[in-house]
Design a protein around this motif. Structure first.
Motif, mmCIF file in Angstrom:
data_model
loop_
_atom_site.group_PDB
_atom_site.id
_atom_site.type_symbol
_atom_site.label_atom_id
_atom_site.label_comp_id
_atom_site.label_asym_id
_atom_site.label_seq_id
_atom_site.Cartn_x
_atom_site.Cartn_y
_atom_site.Cartn_z
ATOM 1 N N ARG A 112 0.838 -1.209 0.000
ATOM 2 C CA ARG A 112 0.000 0.000 0.000
ATOM 3 C C ARG A 112 0.868 1.252 0.000
ATOM 4 O O ARG A 112 1.500 1.600 0.985
ATOM 5 C CB ARG A 112 -0.931 0.005 1.225
ATOM 6 N N ASN A 113 0.867 1.961 -1.109
ATOM 7 C CA ASN A 113 1.575 3.238 -1.228
ATOM 8 C C ASN A 113 3.021 3.128 -0.768
ATOM 9 O O ASN A 113 3.515 3.954 -0.014
ATOM 10 C CB ASN A 113 0.862 4.327 -0.412
ATOM 11 N N GLN A 114 3.682 2.091 -1.255
ATOM 12 C CA GLN A 114 5.043 1.869 -0.802
ATOM 13 C C GLN A 114 6.092 2.302 -1.821
ATOM 14 O O GLN A 114 7.269 2.103 -1.584
ATOM 15 C CB GLN A 114 5.237 0.385 -0.476
ATOM 16 N N GLY A 115 5.684 2.849 -2.932
ATOM 17 C CA GLY A 115 6.647 3.241 -3.941
ATOM 18 C C GLY A 115 7.192 4.630 -3.700
ATOM 19 O O GLY A 115 7.007 5.243 -2.655
ATOM 20 N N ALA A 116 7.842 5.166 -4.726
ATOM 21 C CA ALA A 116 8.420 6.500 -4.638
ATOM 22 C C ALA A 116 7.334 7.555 -4.811
ATOM 23 O O ALA A 116 6.263 7.301 -5.371
ATOM 24 C CB ALA A 116 9.491 6.672 -5.710
ATOM 25 N N PHE A 117 7.609 8.761 -4.329
ATOM 26 C CA PHE A 117 6.647 9.855 -4.349
ATOM 27 C C PHE A 117 7.241 11.075 -5.049
ATOM 28 O O PHE A 117 8.439 11.332 -4.976
ATOM 29 C CB PHE A 117 6.254 10.268 -2.921
ATOM 30 N N VAL A 118 6.325 11.829 -5.715
ATOM 31 C CA VAL A 118 6.656 13.173 -6.177
ATOM 32 C C VAL A 118 6.020 14.143 -5.187
ATOM 33 O O VAL A 118 4.809 14.105 -4.952
ATOM 34 C CB VAL A 118 6.114 13.439 -7.598
ATOM 35 N N ILE A 119 6.827 15.009 -4.590
ATOM 36 C CA ILE A 119 6.363 15.878 -3.509
ATOM 37 C C ILE A 119 6.349 17.332 -3.978
ATOM 38 O O ILE A 119 7.329 17.809 -4.576
ATOM 39 C CB ILE A 119 7.270 15.757 -2.271
ATOM 40 N N ASN A 120 5.239 18.025 -3.720
ATOM 41 C CA ASN A 120 5.161 19.465 -3.958
ATOM 42 C C ASN A 120 5.942 20.163 -2.853
ATOM 43 O O ASN A 120 5.564 20.117 -1.678
ATOM 44 C CB ASN A 120 3.700 19.918 -3.954
ATOM 45 N N ALA A 121 7.017 20.819 -3.212
ATOM 46 C CA ALA A 121 7.885 21.435 -2.216
ATOM 47 C C ALA A 121 7.205 22.590 -1.486
ATOM 48 O O ALA A 121 7.579 22.919 -0.364
ATOM 49 C CB ALA A 121 9.171 21.929 -2.885
ATOM 50 N N ALA A 122 6.179 23.210 -2.104
ATOM 51 C CA ALA A 122 5.533 24.368 -1.482
ATOM 52 C C ALA A 122 4.754 23.972 -0.234
ATOM 53 O O ALA A 122 4.769 24.681 0.775
ATOM 54 C CB ALA A 122 4.614 25.054 -2.493
ATOM 55 N N ASN A 123 4.039 22.845 -0.292
ATOM 56 C CA ASN A 123 3.243 22.424 0.863
ATOM 57 C C ASN A 123 3.683 21.076 1.427
ATOM 58 O O ASN A 123 3.049 20.540 2.331
ATOM 59 C CB ASN A 123 1.754 22.359 0.503
ATOM 60 N N ASN A 124 4.770 20.523 0.895
ATOM 61 C CA ASN A 124 5.331 19.257 1.382
ATOM 62 C C ASN A 124 4.301 18.133 1.333
ATOM 63 O O ASN A 124 4.193 17.317 2.246
ATOM 64 C CB ASN A 124 5.852 19.426 2.815
ATOM 65 N N PHE A 125 3.546 18.069 0.225
ATOM 66 C CA PHE A 125 2.492 17.078 0.090
ATOM 67 C C PHE A 125 2.689 16.322 -1.215
ATOM 68 O O PHE A 125 3.073 16.919 -2.233
ATOM 69 C CB PHE A 125 1.119 17.752 0.110
ATOM 70 N N PRO A 126 2.429 14.993 -1.222
ATOM 71 C CA PRO A 126 2.652 14.234 -2.454
ATOM 72 C C PRO A 126 1.613 14.558 -3.527
ATOM 73 O O PRO A 126 0.419 14.698 -3.241
ATOM 74 C CB PRO A 126 2.529 12.776 -1.981
ATOM 75 N N VAL A 127 2.086 14.661 -4.756
ATOM 76 C CA VAL A 127 1.192 14.902 -5.883
ATOM 77 C C VAL A 127 1.122 13.694 -6.811
ATOM 78 O O VAL A 127 0.239 13.617 -7.669
ATOM 79 C CB VAL A 127 1.639 16.152 -6.675
ATOM 80 N N ALA A 128 2.020 12.736 -6.635
ATOM 81 C CA ALA A 128 2.006 11.507 -7.429
ATOM 82 C C ALA A 128 2.853 10.474 -6.709
ATOM 83 O O ALA A 128 3.798 10.820 -5.999
ATOM 84 C CB ALA A 128 2.538 11.747 -8.840
ATOM 85 N N TYR A 129 2.485 9.220 -6.904
ATOM 86 C CA TYR A 129 3.281 8.156 -6.298
ATOM 87 C C TYR A 129 3.089 6.871 -7.092
ATOM 88 O O TYR A 129 2.148 6.726 -7.871
ATOM 89 C CB TYR A 129 2.904 7.928 -4.826
ATOM 90 N N ASN A 130 3.987 5.957 -6.896
ATOM 91 C CA ASN A 130 3.913 4.637 -7.500
ATOM 92 C C ASN A 130 3.645 3.651 -6.375
ATOM 93 O O ASN A 130 4.493 3.440 -5.513
ATOM 94 C CB ASN A 130 5.244 4.315 -8.202
ATOM 95 N N ASN A 131 2.456 3.052 -6.358
ATOM 96 C CA ASN A 131 2.089 2.198 -5.240
ATOM 97 C C ASN A 131 2.520 0.749 -5.423
ATOM 98 O O ASN A 131 2.129 -0.124 -4.651
ATOM 99 C CB ASN A 131 0.582 2.250 -4.981
ATOM 100 N N ILE A 132 3.295 0.477 -6.436
ATOM 101 C CA ILE A 132 3.819 -0.877 -6.624
ATOM 102 C C ILE A 132 5.272 -0.860 -6.174
ATOM 103 O O ILE A 132 6.128 -0.301 -6.837
ATOM 104 C CB ILE A 132 3.719 -1.337 -8.086
#
Length: 274
Positions: free
Chosen positions: A233-253
């Motif tokens: 579950r949501n264990q892959g890499a993430f793309v993080i928005n640096a402005a709010n430190n929140f993920p905008v995309a991830y690979n859950n595999i």
């Protein structure tokens, strides 16, 4: 004549008494005090400290960055800096079948702090990456803040020296906010197994380390291999928005085993049988 015989008999009796008084007296038999035989039987608690390091065979993972954050971009994450201090405490119980030397069985539980390297944003990015975002992979060992085990122990005692093997259940977890903003999708708890071994030595009861007046103070050196299995579950890499430190995309595999080894020294206080 009768007077002479009486005098001779009295003299003989006095001489015999005097001779008996001069004979050495028979000493009483010595009192036998058995020497206490040491046994590992009893409950104990203690502390430990050591060094933990990555033991996995796969130290690199990759992530295809989706558009619009990348254009044919791939990020490669390396498991660098996955080593550091480990320390904590343990409680347990041993039972020795024959005091002195013999087979010892026991159970032990411990909880450990981990200080692995905390830089997980060490991706090698091949291709363009949109401005205002960064990449992270929380699957790495550096997401672990602590781990614990519940293990059985089986060993053989040579009087005050115990050589043993150990193995059982292991678990670990980390702080989600250490990677980014406390995102709920970062399921950091994991379970697995551990195996290892070591040796332990019991110091004399009057050791200066015996602060708690225990039946024995023991010192040990131990090594453990720990394998913690992550779910998907949501264990892959993430793309993080640096402005709010929140993920905008991830690979859950991204199922991945977290494997590490711990080498540590410990101090135990044993209570119960001497």
């Amino acid at each position: 004549m009768k007077t002479l015989l009486a005098s001779l008999a009295a003299f003989t009796a006095l001489t015999a008494a005097a001779s008996a008084a001069d004979l050495p007296r028979r000493a009483p038999p010595p009192v036998f005090t058995p020497v206490p035989v040491f046994t590992w039987t009893g409950a104990y608690f203690g502390i430990n400290a050591g060094y933990a390091f990555d033991a996995s065979s796969n130290n690199t993972s990759s992530f295809a960055v989706p558009a619009p954050y990348g254009n044919g971009t791939t990020a490669y994450f390396s498991q660098r800096n996955q080593e550091g201090f480990s320390g904590g405490g343990q409680v347990g119980y041993n039972f020795q079948f024959t005091p002195g030397s013999g087979v010892v069985v026991g159970v032990e539980a411990d909880a450990q702090y981990l200080d692995f390297g905390r830089s997980r944003n060490n991706a090698l990015v091949v291709g363009p990456l949109a401005q205002g975002v960064y990449l992270t992979d929380p699957r790495g060992l550096s997401s672990l803040d602590f781990f614990g085990t519940v293990r059985g122990r089986l060993g053989y005692a040579f009087d005050r020296v115990l050589v043993y093997g150990t193995g059982g259940f292991a678990y670990g977890s980390g702080s989600a906010d250490r990677s980014f903003g406390g995102f709920a999708g970062n399921d950091s708890f994991r379970t697995g197994w551990t195996v290892g071994g070591g040796f332990e030595y019991a110091l004399p009861v009057d050791s200066f380390l015996n602060f708690f007046r225990s039946s024995a103070v023991t010192v040990k050196v131990e090594g453990l291999y720990v394998n913690l299995d992550r779910n998907t579950r949501n264990q892959g890499a993430f793309v993080i928005n640096a402005a709010n430190n929140f993920p905008v995309a991830y690979n859950n595999i991204g199922r991945r085993d977290d494997e590490f080894a711990v080498v540590r020294a410990g101090l135990n206080y044993k209570f119960g049988s001497y």
